[in-house]
Design an enzyme around this catalytic site. Structure first.
Site: not given
Length: 269
Positions: A49, A51, A109, A196
């Protein structure tokens, strides 16, 4: 019949992957398009999932259907019904025991950071931004501390629901091309906001506020309150999901980070 698919999306106009009552998510749009092609309600399970504001170069998913459709209907047909920022790139029947989330062995990522005194215009919504000069060599040294299996409690969101904070980070490379800094991370799985939060801490190191020893201390103390603020979602891209070859899913394009961004931003010379 179970269908696996791979899609890409620009998350800047959506409230994340997960279905929402307002219908603003990527999952809402995809399920509506698939349901129209299947002529029955379709529910989709994704590898992960993302964001609000987060993008995907390679998001894998699966769904079950009783409809008999040619494979191209799940790609070109569905794409005619999707918003322009979302596109299915591949779809094919798979065995019933395939699960997009639980069969995944790892994820990749990319985080794209514009490092310039003036905020970007063309990259708005597509990259994070930091205005002060950053020392990439210092950031690379600190990144080495994070490789391997660790308790990443200091790098997870307060609302993260993962059963365990332990993850194995197998790659954390940092490449600079002009004003763009690209962080390339691979792990068996990621905690909520983990990438992040790592980027935020490495930026603190890069601007000279802390050393790599501070990053080591964060790991050891396992306290999110001691770490840097969570960095902007705009620069984050789900770039790949790793599956066993027996599932016959397409392999994510192995582009170097700088080339990946050049393709995304349309800046290839």
């Amino acid at each position: 019949m179970r269908i696996a698919l791979v899609l890409e999306y620009d998350g800047s106009a959506h409230c994340g992957w997960q279905r929402q009552p307002s219908g603003c998510s990527v999952q809402d749009a995809l399920e509506a398009a698939l349901s129209a092609i299947a002529c029955h309600e379709v529910r989709v399970v994704a590898a992960g999932r993302t964001d609000a504001g987060v993008h995907a170069i390679y998001q894998a998913a699966h769904f079950d259907t009783s409809a008999q459709r040619p494979p191209d209907a799940w790609v070109r047909g569905v794409n005619t019904l999707l918003p322009g920022r979302i596109a299915v790139r591949w779809a094919s029947p798979v065995a019933d025991d395939f699960h997009a989330r639980y069969c995944a062995k790892g994820r990749r990522y990319l985080y794209l950071l514009s490092n310039h005194a003036v905020r970007p215009g063309l990259l708005h919504g597509r990259a994070g931004w930091f205005h002060r000069p950053l020392d990439v060599d210092r950031m690379r040294a600190a990144a080495q501390v994070l490789l391997g299996e660790h308790d990443f409690s200091a790098f997870r969101a307060a609302e993260c629901q993962a059963a365990s904070p332990v993850r194995t980070l197998t790659r954390l490379e940092i490449v600079r091309e002009g004003d763009l800094i690209v962080f390339d991370l691979c792990a068996n799985a990621f905690l909520q906001h983990m990438v992040r939060n790592i980027v935020g801490c490495l930026v603190y190191v890069g601007k000279g506020r802390y050393s790599s020893e501070w990053v080591q201390a964060l790991l050891e103390k396992r306290d999110r309150r001691l770490a840097a603020p969570t960095f902007d979602a705009a620069g984050l891209y789900l770039a790949g999901v790793d599956y066993d070859a027996s599932w016959n899913l397409p392999t994510p394009a192995g582009l170097p980070p700088a080339d990946t961004w050049a393709a995304l931003a349309g800046r290839r010379g």
